[in-house]
Design an enzyme around this catalytic site. Sequence first.
Site, PDB file in Angstrom:
ATOM      1  CB  CYS B 208      41.530  58.151  41.273  1.00 48.86           C
ATOM      2  SG  CYS B 208      41.313  56.674  40.260  1.00 48.86           S
ATOM      3  CB  CYS B 228      37.127  51.686  43.382  1.00 50.11           C
ATOM      4  SG  CYS B 228      38.612  51.998  44.358  1.00 50.11           S
ATOM      5  CB  CYS B 234      44.306  50.407  43.358  1.00 50.92           C
ATOM      6  SG  CYS B 234      44.818  52.007  42.709  1.00 50.92           S
ATOM      7  CB  CYS B 243      49.797  59.511  37.430  1.00 49.54           C
ATOM      8  SG  CYS B 243      51.466  59.117  37.932  1.00 49.54           S
ATOM      9  CB  CYS B 262      48.229  53.101  41.453  1.00 52.28           C
ATOM     10  SG  CYS B 262      49.637  53.961  42.189  1.00 52.28           S
TER      11      CYS B 262
END
Lengths: 519, 295
Positions: B208, B228, B234, B243, B262
């Site tokens: 990420c 974050c 997430c 992804c 996510c």
Amino acid sequence: MATTITIDPITRIEGHMKIEATVENGVVQDARCSGTLFRGFEIILQGRDPRDAQRITQRVCGVCPAIHGTASTLNLDSAFGIADKVPDNGRIMRNLILGANYLQSHILHFYHLTALDYVDVTAVADYSGDDYDMNAVKDFIARGELAPFTPRYEGDYRFDRQTNQVLVKHYLMALEMRRLAHEMLTLFGGKMPHNASVVPGGVTEHPSVDKITGFLWRLNKIRNFIDTIYIPDVINVAKTYPDYFEIGGGPGNFLSYGVFDLDGKNPDYSKRKRLFQQGAVAGLSKLTPLDTDKITESVKHSWYADVEPRHPLKEDTKPEARKTEGYSWIRSPRYGGEVYEVGPLARWVVAYFSGNKQVKNTIDTVTGDLKIQIGALNSVLGRHAARALDAKVVADTMADWVLELKPGEPVCTVYEIPDEAEGMGIVDGPRGALGHWIKIKDKKIERYQLVVPTTWNGSPKDDKEQPGPMEQALLGTRVKDSENPYELVRIARSFDPCLACSVHTISLKGERIASIRVV
Amino acid sequence: MSSKVVEIPAVYIAGSACSGCSVSLLNAINPSIQNLLVDPIVPGKHVSLKFHATIMAGQGEPVIKVLRETAKAKPNGYVLIIDGSIPTGEDGLYCRLGETDGEEVTMKQMASELSRDALAVLAVGTCASFGGIPSGDPNPTGAVSVQDFLKSEGIDKPIINIPGCPPHPDWMIGTIADILINGLPTADKLDEAGRPRAFFGTLIHDNCPRRAFFDAGQFAKNPSEPGCLYQIGCKGPVTYADCPIRLWNNGTNWCIGSGAQCIGCVEPDFHDRLAPMFEKIDEDGLEKFKIKTRS
């Protein structure tokens, strides 16, 4: 003698649908539309965090998730008391996300869901040009395995060979155009299908110059496609199949919730200033202001325990699978007790009678060019024409909106989830009027209700025995060949049915579903 | 040249689905959906898509017959692609695919029938792979994944799960191309959830672009904020997919790229055990993440 034509499944639509038509002396005397898939979204939503509804209801439909994302966030905004607090950047990005999916949905519908009813792919067998894609199709045909383009209904492909070839090329080009529309959407929406960035309060993405430019230039390609290919192709179909201006007429009553917020100041969505206006037009004559209290759902011919028609916020669904009067899992939404059609045609009729100048000028020009009265738009071809013009207006307007974004300014507002609240999100999607309603208790979803475009259009008869819009469109249709009843599927597809959306309310608890077959 | 092309029949049936997987497949680029439909995807091999309700020209009884004729013509020689979970409640009557000879055919019946003679079954999307949204509590229709369904029917067939809500088109086409080039995947190519490791081998969290904020303890407190997204729900730390590297829709963006959490849509735990979507993952989830990154 009466015969029953059963078409099950109806393909090239979203989802699972069946049509039964009783035909006497070649003419449809009775018609029934049924949805054949049940998932139970509203039951699954109960007890969950209200914010999850925004993600879960997008999964009602993978073709039109953006409109469920929009309706559910409007719904949550209203329940959270922030309907008038979404920053302009958030409002505009929501419009761009929704508008981009309008383009992908309309292009997909005309070329990939509808065109094979009118265009003969096999005409490419003797293609003699040097187009790479067309020669790939020619090779494919030469190999002899024609699936999934056969089997099909035969007997009414009217274009000449060369026009068929050109239209097949456009079918292929349209695949790329609808993909580009998804790319536009994801610049601000994260991913598609099922976008990520639209949330209560606004949008999580931030506008930037590269995103704005990237959006604009993808849009320019699509606008060129709409102007030079999509609209001319619809006109070409209209000129080659002019009899389809005469069949497929619905109830003649049109309902729109309006769509694309032009400002976010009015927390009452039924009165908010929108690009396409809210309202109801009965009998193609008189516009009345939208009154959502007039919306009720009848269950007389649906497989639910009989109750009087009720407003969505008051519905308490009790399935009754063996109910002999039932023939559909779709309920029957009615407006003031009357049957109303929704969708691009309805949106355009309401905007026309609301005095929307752009819409009025366009309709007057098109009906003049085609030498038809406005009433002829209540037909198979009228729906296709309205959808194409809808795409054009949305595309052209987005080119202005994207430049109104202001990088660096807020995109989202903060909120608290209330202990108890009610909300409503109403907005027109590509397929028409969509409403989401929520009741929150102890910060959780107590009740969530959706009344979806295809629930309106695909509804069965109601408590007054009035057939739904699609059923009315089928009634009186002359079927030339009962083995190839292309008239019926062309009428059904003109509504752009979305069955996954229409049947979502089921809460079965052990009753067996009766298999009803009417002969 | 055309005489050298081998036709590999495939049928695509949808149960408790939303068409999102099919629409995602339309977003494929190299090869495109057009290539998939008409061209040999690898030299000499063309996937002949006999049935796909959203794409096919035909309708009604003739297309239901196509399903059965495909199975009969080439036993153990066709690929079955299933999209959506299979509603098993009420003897399968929650999802009917169509009719032949006046008899309605349910998804449950057809999935069972077509699986028995298939070369392999591809479960496309999280609903088919793990049950997904329709199987969410209280699972009103008894919706189950393909693997659970085949187990309950006593059918032993190679199953490949390609989850995602929806799956990335590269994951779907890549898996099909792998089969055409290398044959059915060996066990080591799939993870314990039956997913191709090629696409589902790494944690979102490990790749990420916001990972540095996690390590530095800089967390977003509200949607649209930098930092974050872990504290606002997430699920990247418990979600295996590529992804962050592959990106979505021709590389334009992805969920976390657009500032959104996510939601873990490729995971067997989606969506009940990863709910609420906008609340920090619970300790069990955290524990799972720690164990997996150490191994």
